[in-house]
Design a protein around this motif. Sequence first.
Motif, mmCIF file in Angstrom:
data_model
loop_
_atom_site.group_PDB
_atom_site.id
_atom_site.type_symbol
_atom_site.label_atom_id
_atom_site.label_comp_id
_atom_site.label_asym_id
_atom_site.label_seq_id
_atom_site.Cartn_x
_atom_site.Cartn_y
_atom_site.Cartn_z
ATOM 1 N N TYR A 318 -1.817 -3.834 26.139
ATOM 2 C CA TYR A 318 -0.650 -3.240 25.490
ATOM 3 C C TYR A 318 0.120 -4.276 24.686
ATOM 4 N N ARG A 319 0.095 -5.533 25.134
ATOM 5 C CA ARG A 319 0.736 -6.585 24.344
ATOM 6 C C ARG A 319 0.059 -6.716 22.980
ATOM 7 N N SER A 320 -1.271 -6.605 22.948
ATOM 8 C CA SER A 320 -1.988 -6.695 21.670
ATOM 9 C C SER A 320 -1.623 -5.524 20.756
ATOM 10 N N LEU A 321 -1.411 -4.343 21.338
ATOM 11 C CA LEU A 321 -0.961 -3.209 20.525
ATOM 12 C C LEU A 321 0.414 -3.476 19.933
ATOM 13 N N SER A 322 1.310 -4.022 20.737
ATOM 14 C CA SER A 322 2.671 -4.307 20.267
ATOM 15 C C SER A 322 2.665 -5.331 19.141
ATOM 16 N N VAL A 323 1.882 -6.400 19.316
ATOM 17 C CA VAL A 323 1.840 -7.447 18.293
ATOM 18 C C VAL A 323 1.267 -6.892 16.991
ATOM 19 N N GLY A 324 0.175 -6.139 17.092
ATOM 20 C CA GLY A 324 -0.402 -5.546 15.888
ATOM 21 C C GLY A 324 0.554 -4.594 15.201
ATOM 22 N N LEU A 325 1.267 -3.800 15.989
ATOM 23 C CA LEU A 325 2.220 -2.840 15.433
ATOM 24 C C LEU A 325 3.373 -3.551 14.736
ATOM 25 N N VAL A 326 3.914 -4.584 15.362
ATOM 26 C CA VAL A 326 5.027 -5.330 14.762
ATOM 27 C C VAL A 326 4.580 -6.032 13.477
ATOM 28 N N ALA A 327 3.374 -6.618 13.504
ATOM 29 C CA ALA A 327 2.864 -7.285 12.306
ATOM 30 C C ALA A 327 2.710 -6.295 11.154
ATOM 31 N N PHE A 328 2.115 -5.143 11.441
ATOM 32 C CA PHE A 328 1.903 -4.122 10.417
ATOM 33 C C PHE A 328 3.230 -3.657 9.838
ATOM 34 N N LEU A 329 4.182 -3.350 10.704
ATOM 35 C CA LEU A 329 5.473 -2.858 10.246
ATOM 36 C C LEU A 329 6.241 -3.936 9.488
ATOM 37 N N GLY A 330 6.198 -5.169 9.984
ATOM 38 C CA GLY A 330 6.927 -6.247 9.333
ATOM 39 C C GLY A 330 6.444 -6.502 7.915
ATOM 40 N N VAL A 331 5.122 -6.550 7.735
ATOM 41 C CA VAL A 331 4.577 -6.779 6.395
ATOM 42 C C VAL A 331 4.932 -5.628 5.460
ATOM 43 N N HIS A 332 4.821 -4.402 5.945
ATOM 44 C CA HIS A 332 5.130 -3.251 5.092
ATOM 45 C C HIS A 332 6.608 -3.184 4.731
ATOM 46 N N MET A 333 7.476 -3.653 5.612
ATOM 47 C CA MET A 333 8.900 -3.679 5.277
ATOM 48 C C MET A 333 9.191 -4.661 4.148
ATOM 49 N N MET A 334 8.381 -5.719 4.050
ATOM 50 C CA MET A 334 8.610 -6.728 3.008
ATOM 51 C C MET A 334 8.080 -6.287 1.648
ATOM 52 N N ILE A 335 7.179 -5.316 1.616
ATOM 53 C CA ILE A 335 6.617 -4.839 0.353
ATOM 54 C C ILE A 335 7.570 -3.816 -0.266
ATOM 55 N N SER A 336 7.836 -3.952 -1.551
ATOM 56 C CA SER A 336 8.843 -3.113 -2.204
ATOM 57 C C SER A 336 8.462 -1.644 -2.216
ATOM 58 N N HIS A 337 7.197 -1.362 -2.553
ATOM 59 C CA HIS A 337 6.771 0.037 -2.646
ATOM 60 C C HIS A 337 6.454 0.568 -1.256
ATOM 61 N N LYS A 338 7.141 1.625 -0.879
ATOM 62 C CA LYS A 338 6.990 2.182 0.470
ATOM 63 C C LYS A 338 6.779 3.693 0.372
ATOM 64 N N GLU A 339 5.928 4.194 1.235
ATOM 65 C CA GLU A 339 5.741 5.633 1.408
ATOM 66 C C GLU A 339 5.533 5.899 2.887
ATOM 67 N N ALA A 340 6.042 7.027 3.345
ATOM 68 C CA ALA A 340 5.957 7.346 4.770
ATOM 69 C C ALA A 340 4.511 7.392 5.251
ATOM 70 N N ARG A 341 3.586 7.844 4.398
ATOM 71 C CA ARG A 341 2.185 7.969 4.815
ATOM 72 C C ARG A 341 1.548 6.623 5.127
#
Length: 543
Positions: A318-341
């Motif tokens: 579950y720790r690996s799931l959390s780290v992967g999820l945080v990494a994915f979300l963090g990178v996407h938050m830094m990218i200007s173009h965002k879509e919910a999908r």
Amino acid sequence: MKASVPSLGLFLWWLVVVYVGFTLYGEHHPDEIMQISAFSLQKMGILAAEDMPWEFHEQIRPWFQPSVYYALLRPLVRVWGYVHLPMERLTLLVQVTLVSLAILVYRPILAARDHRARSVSFYRWGLLSIGCMWFVPSMLVRHSSEAFSTLFLALSLGVWYRLAHSNVTRPTGVGLLAGLLAGLAFLSRFQVGIFVAGFWLTWVAALLRRDTTLNASESSQGGASRSAEWLRRATWTFALGVATSLIVGFLLDWWGYGTPVISPWRYFYQNIVLDVASEHGRSPWHAYIVWAIAYSVNPLIWFWLLRASWRSWNDPWYRSLSVGLVAFLGVHMMISHKEARFLFPMILPAALLLRHMFERDVYAEFKLRRWLFAPAYMRAVVVLNLAALLAFSLFFNVRDRRRFELALWKLPKDAVVFTHNDVFGFVDDSFDRQFLPRKKAYSTHFRKPTHIRLIYTKRQHLQSACQEEASGFVLLTGGGSSSGNVPSVNQSYETVSAFPPSWMDPDWRWWSVMRYKLVRCEHFLNALERRGNRFDARWREPG
């Protein structure tokens, strides 16, 4: 009987997916057509290269998913030619098949959980709040890169979970399979690689720290202590599986584009380095926070996820799931173009974390429990999601202009349809060329029903067109005035098909949907005669 509850729930959820798969028509986003369907059709010779979107010419899209559809449809196209409606249904069946495989993988996982938890309403309502999210079935069965990558990632995580929580003594084969599936998820949508990298590096860190013991609650269910050699084999065979998939992806891109190309790098260069993605819109960094709340119909969803990550941190899985999820979300938050999908591939890691939290917190007492998990609140989340799921499945599996496209497919053979709408973005010599709007940057003429004849003309010429072809049909779309010298979708006609249907509120302007009415020419002319409308007798311009 208790042991059958997860199986029953999964079966009911699968039935919803199958229903959506057989009733859905059209795309959630144009990328499903421009960057997936169009690619496979171009390879089959149905679309010309000049009709392809810019992503094709810049060679930034992977060919893995289009190649699957190519292999499925090519034999059929050779025999019958391309007929869009039934062949689109076949591509959706690929999604339904992948969903079915994922259910087979996860059913034993859910059935093996602590039976005591199932008798507690907190746990049951928690699972329902995850399983009833209204948008998941329709998103999973679409042939989008998000859906394809989500399902392959689900299969990969399911295989790895069963490896980590079983008595497998030789993890090489299972680890390789999990890695292959994770690599295919990356080839479906490159952004998933962020999660896969975070997930894998967490296991590498556990290997370096010799952290090979699973959580005690997991150990009681078959997850015993692992030797360093066991973890090393599992981790590196996973990486080997991913690398193998990347080689396959490179070969498929070579086949698709006709030249060696590293599409992940070209995608990164165009959309991130050159920032082409931002031309399609920019959103603030916190947009995903708001969208997640709106789509989950749960204002506390982020607090739930924080609690789930903290509660599961001691378990390497579950720790690996959390780290992967945080990494994915963090990178996407830094990218200007965002879509919910873009966040959709993370629905399963988030659901696994939440399910684990609900199970572990069944008998836990903590200060914020009454606030975070009030029984009335959890029931409200479930009820609202179920209501949205019902409404969406009944009315929005086919959206906007795709509704009248589907209505055209139901017309009899050789029917003639007059319309003022550029339905398929297609022009040929038989169409009223001078009245068409500007041709789109990509062509969707392959969607045109092959058994009917479409003729495009101006609204004010529809009357004289029908007088020449009284057995034909008129397709009215969009808005427009309900009076004056042009026919309008707002006016009253005896329809063959329409949206919204007559039993709904006729004043549909408050809702952002495209309206249409499909009317027989004889009924169209009768309606105009009753209103005393007279239009230009010419429906084709001279020359």
